[in-house]
Design a protein around this motif. Sequence first.
Motif, PDB file in Angstrom:
ATOM      1  N   GLY A 155       0.823  -1.189   0.000  1.00  0.00           N
ATOM      2  CA  GLY A 155       0.000   0.000   0.000  1.00  0.00           C
ATOM      3  C   GLY A 155       0.862   1.246   0.000  1.00  0.00           C
ATOM      4  N   PRO A 156       0.216   2.435  -0.090  1.00  0.00           N
ATOM      5  CA  PRO A 156       0.998   3.676  -0.148  1.00  0.00           C
ATOM      6  C   PRO A 156       1.824   3.947   1.093  1.00  0.00           C
ATOM      7  CG  PRO A 156      -1.360   4.111   0.058  1.00  0.00           C
ATOM      8  CD  PRO A 156      -1.228   2.666  -0.221  1.00  0.00           C
ATOM      9  N   GLY A 157       1.399   3.443   2.255  1.00  0.00           N
ATOM     10  CA  GLY A 157       2.160   3.685   3.480  1.00  0.00           C
ATOM     11  C   GLY A 157       3.534   3.073   3.481  1.00  0.00           C
ATOM     12  N   LEU A 158       3.762   2.025   2.683  1.00  0.00           N
ATOM     13  CA  LEU A 158       5.097   1.429   2.554  1.00  0.00           C
ATOM     14  C   LEU A 158       5.746   1.805   1.237  1.00  0.00           C
ATOM     15  CD1 LEU A 158       7.236  -0.433   3.803  1.00  0.00           C
ATOM     16  CD2 LEU A 158       6.091  -2.361   2.684  1.00  0.00           C
ATOM     17  N   ALA A 159       4.946   1.979   0.186  1.00  0.00           N
ATOM     18  CA  ALA A 159       5.519   2.327  -1.120  1.00  0.00           C
ATOM     19  C   ALA A 159       6.241   3.674  -1.063  1.00  0.00           C
ATOM     20  CB  ALA A 159       4.415   2.364  -2.168  1.00  0.00           C
ATOM     21  N   GLU A 160       5.687   4.632  -0.332  1.00  0.00           N
ATOM     22  CA  GLU A 160       6.311   5.962  -0.276  1.00  0.00           C
ATOM     23  C   GLU A 160       7.696   5.941   0.351  1.00  0.00           C
ATOM     24  OE1 GLU A 160       3.417   8.371   1.688  1.00  0.00           O
ATOM     25  OE2 GLU A 160       1.955   8.211   0.057  1.00  0.00           O
ATOM     26  N   PRO A 161       7.898   5.350   1.541  1.00  0.00           N
ATOM     27  CA  PRO A 161       9.273   5.321   2.070  1.00  0.00           C
ATOM     28  C   PRO A 161      10.222   4.469   1.238  1.00  0.00           C
ATOM     29  CG  PRO A 161       7.768   4.088   3.485  1.00  0.00           C
ATOM     30  CD  PRO A 161       6.920   4.836   2.521  1.00  0.00           C
ATOM     31  N   LEU A 162       9.727   3.414   0.611  1.00  0.00           N
ATOM     32  CA  LEU A 162      10.607   2.607  -0.231  1.00  0.00           C
ATOM     33  C   LEU A 162      11.145   3.413  -1.403  1.00  0.00           C
ATOM     34  CD1 LEU A 162       8.847  -0.883  -0.396  1.00  0.00           C
ATOM     35  CD2 LEU A 162      11.160  -0.421   0.421  1.00  0.00           C
ATOM     36  N   ARG A 163      10.307   4.269  -1.972  1.00  0.00           N
ATOM     37  CA  ARG A 163      10.728   5.060  -3.124  1.00  0.00           C
ATOM     38  C   ARG A 163      11.492   6.318  -2.723  1.00  0.00           C
ATOM     39  NH1 ARG A 163       4.794   4.044  -5.726  1.00  0.00           N
ATOM     40  NH2 ARG A 163       5.322   2.280  -7.065  1.00  0.00           N
ATOM     41  N   ALA A 164      11.215   6.830  -1.525  1.00  0.00           N
ATOM     42  CA  ALA A 164      11.808   8.111  -1.129  1.00  0.00           C
ATOM     43  C   ALA A 164      13.057   7.967  -0.269  1.00  0.00           C
ATOM     44  CB  ALA A 164      10.768   8.958  -0.379  1.00  0.00           C
ATOM     45  N   GLU A 165      13.236   6.814   0.381  1.00  0.00           N
ATOM     46  CA  GLU A 165      14.349   6.646   1.314  1.00  0.00           C
ATOM     47  C   GLU A 165      15.228   5.469   0.885  1.00  0.00           C
ATOM     48  OE1 GLU A 165      15.077   8.581   3.802  1.00  0.00           O
ATOM     49  OE2 GLU A 165      13.322   9.890   3.597  1.00  0.00           O
ATOM     50  N   PRO A 166      16.261   5.732   0.079  1.00  0.00           N
ATOM     51  CA  PRO A 166      17.137   4.630  -0.367  1.00  0.00           C
ATOM     52  C   PRO A 166      17.733   3.798   0.764  1.00  0.00           C
ATOM     53  CG  PRO A 166      17.552   6.612  -1.653  1.00  0.00           C
ATOM     54  CD  PRO A 166      16.637   7.023  -0.553  1.00  0.00           C
ATOM     55  N   PRO A 167      18.128   4.377   1.913  1.00  0.00           N
ATOM     56  CA  PRO A 167      18.685   3.512   2.971  1.00  0.00           C
ATOM     57  C   PRO A 167      17.692   2.460   3.461  1.00  0.00           C
ATOM     58  CG  PRO A 167      19.263   5.810   3.374  1.00  0.00           C
ATOM     59  CD  PRO A 167      18.270   5.813   2.263  1.00  0.00           C
ATOM     60  N   PHE A 168      16.430   2.836   3.561  1.00  0.00           N
ATOM     61  CA  PHE A 168      15.412   1.884   3.991  1.00  0.00           C
ATOM     62  C   PHE A 168      15.250   0.765   2.953  1.00  0.00           C
ATOM     63  CE2 PHE A 168      10.672   0.988   4.215  1.00  0.00           C
ATOM     64  CZ  PHE A 168      10.783   0.103   5.268  1.00  0.00           C
ATOM     65  N   ALA A 169      15.166   1.146   1.684  1.00  0.00           N
ATOM     66  CA  ALA A 169      15.039   0.153   0.619  1.00  0.00           C
ATOM     67  C   ALA A 169      16.278  -0.740   0.554  1.00  0.00           C
ATOM     68  CB  ALA A 169      14.802   0.852  -0.718  1.00  0.00           C
ATOM     69  N   ASP A 170      17.455  -0.140   0.736  1.00  0.00           N
ATOM     70  CA  ASP A 170      18.691  -0.926   0.678  1.00  0.00           C
ATOM     71  C   ASP A 170      18.762  -1.930   1.829  1.00  0.00           C
ATOM     72  OD1 ASP A 170      19.382   0.507  -1.540  1.00  0.00           O
ATOM     73  OD2 ASP A 170      20.765   1.856  -0.505  1.00  0.00           O
ATOM     74  N   ARG A 171      18.280  -1.529   3.001  1.00  0.00           N
ATOM     75  CA  ARG A 171      18.315  -2.443   4.142  1.00  0.00           C
ATOM     76  C   ARG A 171      17.417  -3.659   3.893  1.00  0.00           C
ATOM     77  NH1 ARG A 171      15.133  -3.214   8.324  1.00  0.00           N
ATOM     78  NH2 ARG A 171      13.941  -1.301   8.043  1.00  0.00           N
ATOM     79  N   LEU A 172      16.224  -3.416   3.365  1.00  0.00           N
ATOM     80  CA  LEU A 172      15.351  -4.538   3.038  1.00  0.00           C
ATOM     81  C   LEU A 172      15.993  -5.444   1.986  1.00  0.00           C
ATOM     82  CD1 LEU A 172      11.714  -3.101   2.895  1.00  0.00           C
ATOM     83  CD2 LEU A 172      12.811  -4.402   4.716  1.00  0.00           C
ATOM     84  N   ALA A 173      16.617  -4.828   0.974  1.00  0.00           N
ATOM     85  CA  ALA A 173      17.262  -5.630  -0.068  1.00  0.00           C
ATOM     86  C   ALA A 173      18.373  -6.493   0.522  1.00  0.00           C
ATOM     87  CB  ALA A 173      17.805  -4.712  -1.161  1.00  0.00           C
ATOM     88  N   ALA A 174      19.171  -5.923   1.431  1.00  0.00           N
ATOM     89  CA  ALA A 174      20.267  -6.683   2.032  1.00  0.00           C
ATOM     90  C   ALA A 174      19.747  -7.824   2.896  1.00  0.00           C
ATOM     91  CB  ALA A 174      21.142  -5.739   2.862  1.00  0.00           C
TER      92      ALA A 174
END
Length: 394
Positions: A337-356
């Motif tokens: 949903g938008p509540g998670l899609a927004e930080p994933l797209r706007a905050e690379p460190p958060f997205a990178d941590r999930l990827a790792a």
Amino acid sequence: MSGQEAQGDGEHPDWWAQLYDPHAADTGRTRARDTLDERYRSASRTLTDTPAPAAESAPESAPGPAAGPAPAEAPTTPPPSPSPPPSRPPAEAPAGVLPAAEPASLGEVVPDTVVEGTRYGCAVLRAASVRGERARQAGELRTDALLVVRFGAGQDGLLLCVVAAGARSGPDGHRAAREACHSIGAAVGRSSARLAEDIRRDRRSALQPGLHRLTDRTFGRLRAQAAALGLEPEQYTVDLRCLLLPADPRCRTRVFFGSGAGGLLRLRDGGWQDVELSATTSPAPVGDAVIGRDPAAGAAAVRDGFTPAEPSEPARTEPFRFRCHVAEPGDVLLLCGPGLAEPLRAEPPFADRLAADWAAPGAQPPGLAAYLTALQGGVDGCEGDRTAVTVWEG
């Protein structure tokens, strides 16, 4: 007791009297006085099986006439028992306020968090919906809804995942989100066998209009409910994201569809790719031909579980989104949903941590608790509900 028993006999002396005779000699093997402290230490050694401090030896008395009663000893405090280890402070409960409830409408209560997990076909699935920090502090309900259901069995089985976000609907958002999940879920369930066959045979020309029709009718129901509540359509609507996964392990096609905000991302080769950007979009049909007056549309409505008499809906501002995605082993597909899609797209460190965490070499899909923790990473300014479905391809 008979007199003979009381006096004993030659072979069995009167042990009872001797036991309680205050002038009888101690039969123990130590010359230490039989004090209360010594009895305590003896009992302590017996019960705890740990050596107790040795009793201080009393000086031996010289033989002589019997002395009078010994002066009473000053009472001594028994050695204290080992103190228990310091207790840990209780774990701090999550800060927040429970939403107020009405006794007559407890069915409206929405839990703070829901999680789901399964292995399906050749994929491992984890899903969660978590109340956002903003709603926790305000004592408001979670307005995101999550539905993960299975229809059919064997190779004809079909898994449906639905993420509905009702934050734009105000205080009735939780109702709109749950109604959308149930409506689209029931419609897909009634057509699941046909949908599973279309997915296996890659009939995209049939899948797209069929799922488009089901989605539009779900939004039509929301608009009808808004009118019944005296609300404007935009006051009772949702952002909708759906994912279909066939059970057949030979079929790697995953079908995504929905409308509004949210996200569909793929984790491949260590990085996130925004799959939704390449999704096919088309506007909703306009006019009464959708349900009401076109005989063909009316027959399709009945087949899909809708009634032809339902009011037709005007065109939606958000387009319908559709994508058939062919998964590869090792892919991680994230629907949110938008509540998670927004930080994933706007905050690379958060997205990178999930990827790792989720795609490291040799990494296994997380358990439910670890998955839930990963979704709640702190991102400043993103305090809405977070709802996601993640699929690890085997």
